[in-house]
Scaffold this active site. Sequence first.
Site, PDB file in Angstrom:
ATOM      1  N   HIS A  40       0.846  -1.198   0.000  1.00 49.52           N
ATOM      2  CA  HIS A  40       0.000   0.000   0.000  1.00 49.52           C
ATOM      3  C   HIS A  40       0.886   1.255   0.000  1.00 49.52           C
ATOM      4  O   HIS A  40       2.081   1.176   0.290  1.00 49.52           O
ATOM      5  CB  HIS A  40      -0.833   0.094   1.283  1.00 49.52           C
ATOM      6  N   GLU A 122       2.457  -0.864   4.403  1.00 51.36           N
ATOM      7  CA  GLU A 122       2.235   0.501   3.924  1.00 51.36           C
ATOM      8  C   GLU A 122       3.575   1.190   3.695  1.00 51.36           C
ATOM      9  O   GLU A 122       4.459   1.139   4.554  1.00 51.36           O
ATOM     10  CB  GLU A 122       1.449   1.322   4.961  1.00 51.36           C
ATOM     11  N   HIS A 159      -2.511  -2.891  -3.392  1.00 50.14           N
ATOM     12  CA  HIS A 159      -3.918  -2.716  -2.999  1.00 50.14           C
ATOM     13  C   HIS A 159      -4.769  -2.510  -4.248  1.00 50.14           C
ATOM     14  O   HIS A 159      -5.881  -2.994  -4.355  1.00 50.14           O
ATOM     15  CB  HIS A 159      -4.026  -1.513  -2.050  1.00 50.14           C
ATOM     16  N   ASP A 169      -3.603   2.563  -4.730  1.00 51.00           N
ATOM     17  CA  ASP A 169      -2.258   2.526  -4.149  1.00 51.00           C
ATOM     18  C   ASP A 169      -1.633   1.149  -4.322  1.00 51.00           C
ATOM     19  O   ASP A 169      -2.361   0.162  -4.432  1.00 51.00           O
ATOM     20  CB  ASP A 169      -2.313   2.916  -2.658  1.00 51.00           C
TER      21      ASP A 169
HETATM   22 ZN   LIG Z   1      -4.113   0.646   0.536  1.00 44.97          ZN
END
Ligand SMILES: [Zn+2]
Length: 196
Positions: A40, A122, A159, A169
């Site tokens: 992400h 992330e 994602h 993303d």
């Molecule tokens: Zn995401």
Amino acid sequence: MQHPDSELWFEGWYRFAKQVGSPNFGQRPANTKIQLVVIHSISLPPNEFGTGHIEEFFTNRLNHDLHPYFEGLRGVKVSSHFLIKRNSDLIQFVSCSDRAWHAGESSYKGRDNCNDFSIGIELEGAEFGGTFEQGQYETLSALCASLLMEYPIEHFAGHEHIARGRKKDPGDQFNWLKFQKSLGLQSSYFPDQVRN
Ligand SMILES: [Zn+2]
């Protein structure tokens, strides 16, 4: 949690990550194999880095009055297993043994509910048109190499690949080929459209 120095992983926690526990997680379904890593990107507020607000958001400590964008995040409870900041700092919010809340409604290779069987990472970055730091790629690669040793990972996806039309993303500036080469993996580990 006290982490034994001798072990790279302890109850799903990675030795080289700073632990910042999030309450936003649940149990994985029984006997779930962890087979997917989801990449992400996030920045809070959008396009601002190093604010500390991502960590606050994932631990339900964000002050929603600080920025108009944060208004829309009231009551939203999410988390990822890992966050790699712009300066390469690695933070872990949820044990990989548990189910973090990063993917939402999702499907990959015909399988729904990706949170059940995935690990979410992330990268601090802009969702649209933002590039990522070399150090972030290096930290990501080291983390994923370690995940490959610990879990039966079969796929890496963004994602955007598991929530098509809903999420964008990490975005088109994430260099999948560079990431693939750093891990020395075949293209079959990656989404079809990012193969060379
Ligand atoms: Zn995401």
